[in-house]
Design a protein around this motif. Sequence first.
Motif, PDB file in Angstrom:
ATOM      1  N   TYR A 105       0.830  -1.210   0.000  1.00 45.83           N
ATOM      2  CA  TYR A 105       0.000   0.000   0.000  1.00 45.83           C
ATOM      3  C   TYR A 105       0.864   1.260   0.000  1.00 45.83           C
ATOM      4  O   TYR A 105       0.562   2.242  -0.695  1.00 45.83           O
ATOM      5  CB  TYR A 105      -0.948  -0.004   1.199  1.00 45.83           C
ATOM      6  N   GLN A 106       1.946   1.232   0.795  1.00 48.41           N
ATOM      7  CA  GLN A 106       2.816   2.407   0.843  1.00 48.41           C
ATOM      8  C   GLN A 106       3.473   2.646  -0.510  1.00 48.41           C
ATOM      9  O   GLN A 106       3.583   3.785  -0.980  1.00 48.41           O
ATOM     10  CB  GLN A 106       3.886   2.201   1.919  1.00 48.41           C
ATOM     11  N   SER A 107       3.909   1.565  -1.161  1.00 48.11           N
ATOM     12  CA  SER A 107       4.557   1.689  -2.460  1.00 48.11           C
ATOM     13  C   SER A 107       3.606   2.259  -3.497  1.00 48.11           C
ATOM     14  O   SER A 107       3.961   3.166  -4.266  1.00 48.11           O
ATOM     15  CB  SER A 107       5.080   0.320  -2.919  1.00 48.11           C
ATOM     16  N   VAL A 108       2.380   1.747  -3.529  1.00 47.79           N
ATOM     17  CA  VAL A 108       1.395   2.240  -4.501  1.00 47.79           C
ATOM     18  C   VAL A 108       1.024   3.685  -4.213  1.00 47.79           C
ATOM     19  O   VAL A 108       0.909   4.510  -5.132  1.00 47.79           O
ATOM     20  CB  VAL A 108       0.147   1.336  -4.508  1.00 47.79           C
ATOM     21  N   SER A 109       0.865   4.015  -2.937  1.00 47.51           N
ATOM     22  CA  SER A 109       0.531   5.394  -2.571  1.00 47.51           C
ATOM     23  C   SER A 109       1.617   6.352  -3.028  1.00 47.51           C
ATOM     24  O   SER A 109       1.329   7.437  -3.573  1.00 47.51           O
ATOM     25  CB  SER A 109       0.335   5.489  -1.054  1.00 47.51           C
ATOM     26  N   ALA A 110       2.879   5.961  -2.829  1.00 46.48           N
ATOM     27  CA  ALA A 110       3.990   6.817  -3.246  1.00 46.48           C
ATOM     28  C   ALA A 110       4.038   6.950  -4.765  1.00 46.48           C
ATOM     29  O   ALA A 110       4.296   8.036  -5.304  1.00 46.48           O
ATOM     30  CB  ALA A 110       5.305   6.251  -2.720  1.00 46.48           C
TER      31      ALA A 110
END
Length: 318
Positions: A105-110
């Motif tokens: 989720y963090q990777s996609v958000s970034a």
Amino acid sequence: MNKDGRTGAGTAPISKLTLGTAQLGLKGYGIANAAEEVDADRMLTACEEAGIRAFDTAPEYGNSERRLGDYFGKSEAPAERTVMSKVKLPTGSALSEREIEAFMYQSVSASLERLRLPRLSVLKLHDPDALGRYGSAVTRTMRRMREEGLIGAGGLSLTGHTAEQYVALADQIRDDVYSVVQIPFNVFDHRLMRLGAIERMREAGKTIVARSVFLQGLFTLEPALLPSGLAAAEPLLTSLRKMAEDEGISVLQLAFSFVRDYPGIDSLIVGMERPEQLEANIRLLNGPPLSERAAADIGKLFGEVPEELLIPGRWKQG
């Protein structure tokens, strides 16, 4: 991508030619590319004006996502724009399912922040070996992202040890959340073709996008002028040039037509630095098919190319 040519419910169609954007964020990417700095706005404008509105990127491609985002932020978004990015899970230590979910989720958000987009058309696993380590946790997280509308479709990008990777992960790849599969495929690289994997994925309704169409520029080099570390490619490139000459077409047209017309290949990812290269690739896209003789000869001459020539990361320097 469903049979109607869409990458997932409600998302945009993928064009037959996809812009590979590593060159936008990494200097000197590819053996035949020379530009120190690519004019991203000029390149992206030329693509969209030509109807090439599918883009492949990744956080690992330097500032590629950010340069795409800068362009998207000041240009009107066509309804059919398709943006594919990737997530690469860490390999150093074992992760819990909660940690996997949080990382993805963090990777996609970034990525979305850099791209200035509300969602990704396609999210691919940059290192699908993660499925072998974390399996169902990755798949559940990918499916949840799709259900929440954070991504339009899930997928994966097969890496250097392509054949072994496909065999190990075939059962998981069949899951319908992985609707887009990116593969290395060209006149020298027949590994998945020999396995029948392309046919099986096509029958399963997967969208298949091919990269390394020109083997990172190897096909453009003069056989006699190869660096010493690639000397083993000289007889192969000489045969390729002779075949193209017999066909009455360029080496690049031969290479492009082979991949373009192979059953099951939905899009070709090609990296470009300048609009002039785009114009040349569109000519290739509209170029002639190969003769039956040439298609058969490709299988005979290049069916067993050594793997060290198929994986640019293994090429020897010098």
